[in-house]
Design an enzyme around this catalytic site. Sequence first.
Site, PDB file in Angstrom:
ATOM      1  N   ASP A  65       0.865  -1.181  -0.069  1.00 20.69           N
ATOM      2  CA  ASP A  65       0.079   0.003  -0.039  1.00 20.69           C
ATOM      3  C   ASP A  65       0.936   1.186   0.059  1.00 20.69           C
ATOM      4  O   ASP A  65       2.115   1.184   0.529  1.00 20.69           O
ATOM      5  CB  ASP A  65      -0.892  -0.201   1.089  1.00 20.69           C
ATOM      6  CG  ASP A  65      -1.796   1.168   1.317  1.00 20.69           C
ATOM      7  OD1 ASP A  65      -2.525   1.369   0.342  1.00 20.69           O
ATOM      8  OD2 ASP A  65      -1.563   1.704   2.539  1.00 20.69           O
ATOM      9  N   ASP A 109      -1.571  -0.880   6.161  1.00 21.08           N
ATOM     10  CA  ASP A 109      -1.534  -0.253   7.410  1.00 21.08           C
ATOM     11  C   ASP A 109      -2.817   0.256   7.989  1.00 21.08           C
ATOM     12  O   ASP A 109      -3.428   0.683   9.078  1.00 21.08           O
ATOM     13  CB  ASP A 109      -0.522   0.789   7.803  1.00 21.08           C
ATOM     14  CG  ASP A 109      -0.995   2.188   6.920  1.00 21.08           C
ATOM     15  OD1 ASP A 109      -1.696   1.959   5.687  1.00 21.08           O
ATOM     16  OD2 ASP A 109      -0.847   3.272   7.298  1.00 21.08           O
TER      17      ASP A 109
END
Length: 806
Positions: free
Chosen positions: A498, A694
């Site tokens: 990400d 996250d």
Amino acid sequence: MATTNSDTISIPLEGVESEHCALIIDKGLTKVEGVKTHRVELNNNRAVITTDDGVEVLKKAVAAIRDLGYNVSTVKKNFPVLNMTCASCAVSSESILQSEPGVVDVAVNYANATAQVEYVSTITEPHKLKAALQSIGYDLMIDESEEAKDHLAELQQDKADMLKKKTIGSILLSIPLVVIGMFFMNMPYANYIMWVLATPVVLIFGRQFFINAWKQTKHRSANMDTLVALSTGVAYLFSVFNTLNPAYWHSKGLHAHVYFETAAVVIAFILLGKMLEERAKGNTSSAIKKLMGLQPKTVTVVHEGGHQVEMPIASVIAGNTLLVKPGEKIAVDGTVSQGNSFVDESMISGEPVPVEKKKGEKVFAGTINQKGSFQFTADKVGGDTVLAQIIKMVQQAQGSKAPVQKMVDKIAGIFVPVVIVIAILSLVAWVILGGENGFTQGLLAMVTVLVIACPCALGLATPTAIMAGVGKGAENGILIKDAESLELAKKVNAVILDKTGTITEGKPVVTDIVWLNNDSSKINELASLENSSEHPLAEAVVKHLGAVRGVPVNQFESITGFGAKAVIGDKPYYVGNDALLKEHHISIAPQMESSATKWLSEAKTVIWFADEIQALAVIAIADKIKATSIQAVQQLKAAGIEVYMLTGDNPATAKAIAGQVGISHYKAEVLPAHKADFVKELQQQGKVVAMVGDGINDSNALAQADVSIAMGKGSDIAMDVAKMTIISSDLTKIPQAIKLSKYTVAVIKENLFWAFIYNIIGIPLAAGILYPINGFLLNPMIAGAAMALSSVSVVTNSLRLRSKKL
């Protein structure tokens, strides 16, 4: 609610919010084999089923409900198991717990003597599990207080001390036994002297083998104790008979041999092996001991008026103000309220550089204060601290089973009965084919087979390597949730990262803002709209605008993947990406468009503020790339792993960031729901995918990936879903985790190879397979030494992981 009768089971449900959900579960239960009747009670949040086999059907029903996307309220706990002596004991303990009503899943780990049990608390409870284990001679420690943990540690130490005394005693008595047996067989009363020396070794120091074997026999099971008791018991009783009745053999023209030294030396070697094994097993769990040692026993609490009191850590409650002096360990998680210092967080994050702590900064239990002194307010205490969560996760991972262990457990479960059959067949073969000394040689062969066979080496091969591997990970700031992900990580050939918070710092800062015709009269509306949003980019804008006064906001709506809209006054306003503006046909002035293009080429994120007609402002936000991201990507590529980047950001920013870190495969403007689709897409191409994220928006993709890795500074949901957590959020830990997986799996394979080869070669040798060829017969005493050594060598091999450089 407990089961109302032996056939009716109530299963507590989670996530069942409508009649439609209840119907889906009810339909799913029709497919579960063994369910006679079923109903789902929405108001009571439970499913009620009737069945003839409650134990097995409950497991199937729980699996079926979870497959449908709902959950069952269960309790997962780790309990210490007492009195286990070998790998077969773990198999017996596991099967007895599996057969308890209400138990969903069990994994008993011989290496760290724990049982990881998942159970439905409305059907069973720890006392019933304890009683079940006690019925077959084991025990379960169900008290979780600090006193109970200290008592358990004392029990384990007492057991180790007793084992040491027994080992020394048996060796001291075995030495003269061997000397007499080898060199002074013809001295007067030699057999009686050997009988006197062997008796304490067999019947006192080796007593637990016979007691445990008897308990196993009562429940129609067998373990290593059965093998030791049978082999030494047969040798001892045969020798006693020959000592008291030598005439029986003399009348047949044979010499009455005694094997007291064999019985004693075998027990001495096995006790020595156990002692060395326990020490080595203690070393494999040193990571847990280190983590537990990070928390101080006492703290200094500051009361109102500045009065300081030293008190035990168990008495600290959230809200207390604690004083930390230079060099002291921080006791609980909290927020600095006064003073400042640098804190060494390396034991938790693996990062060697101390972190500055000022007023308002978070501090964590187990970290060490450096030179300054400060006070902080306790936020999380006891089992809620980050350190306590890390310890719990490491313990659960060390207690979990790798997929290969399930196959080994099946072998360990039938190993002892098979060995007993082979031993009896050896005796029969010798009696039929061995001539005049056939019975004596057959008896020796039977004893040797029973002694040399070792289920423990098999049972320890995987769990000791997993314990050492998980511990090594924890020491390096890599938290591994279960053995399966540790075993699978080595196969990863695609890593998806990400962007925000993973490749970048996740701390966006506004760098530029351009207003339409330099008119910033709508700054209050922008501040109000961004203040209502929880997006990190919105937070950056609010921080940049500072003390700008907001105005009341109505009908605020977050539009996932695009931005947000709200009504302020009577007018709608939008904030988000250019796709949001295009969708609502909002015009953009050319000078603002050119500013946006320039910023995008600089890898900045661009967001727009607009009313229903035109864009009023364009804002550039930069998120700094982490110092280690470029290095991590290089390391992954060097290992032959393809690296992909996914982001919800625009294509220009995505391209710029990907170019800076060296990623050639990237996708921009990816909605959270599509991240999981991209993971699936790669899996369909045959790739083993690791997803690194996250945030909450990564949780679906993390759940879909083969190996899921969360950044420790991210959201709790991401960490709950992920199978691994990088505490420091440093991406170079990912290649380290993959390397650790390779090392651990290699050690597991070595261990299993030696454990299998040892038994495959040792058992036929012990039976006397070489005797017809070259007259070779294996001495039972050598067999005892080999058996003791096999377990120790497996554990020692696992310990090599601790010295590996990641």
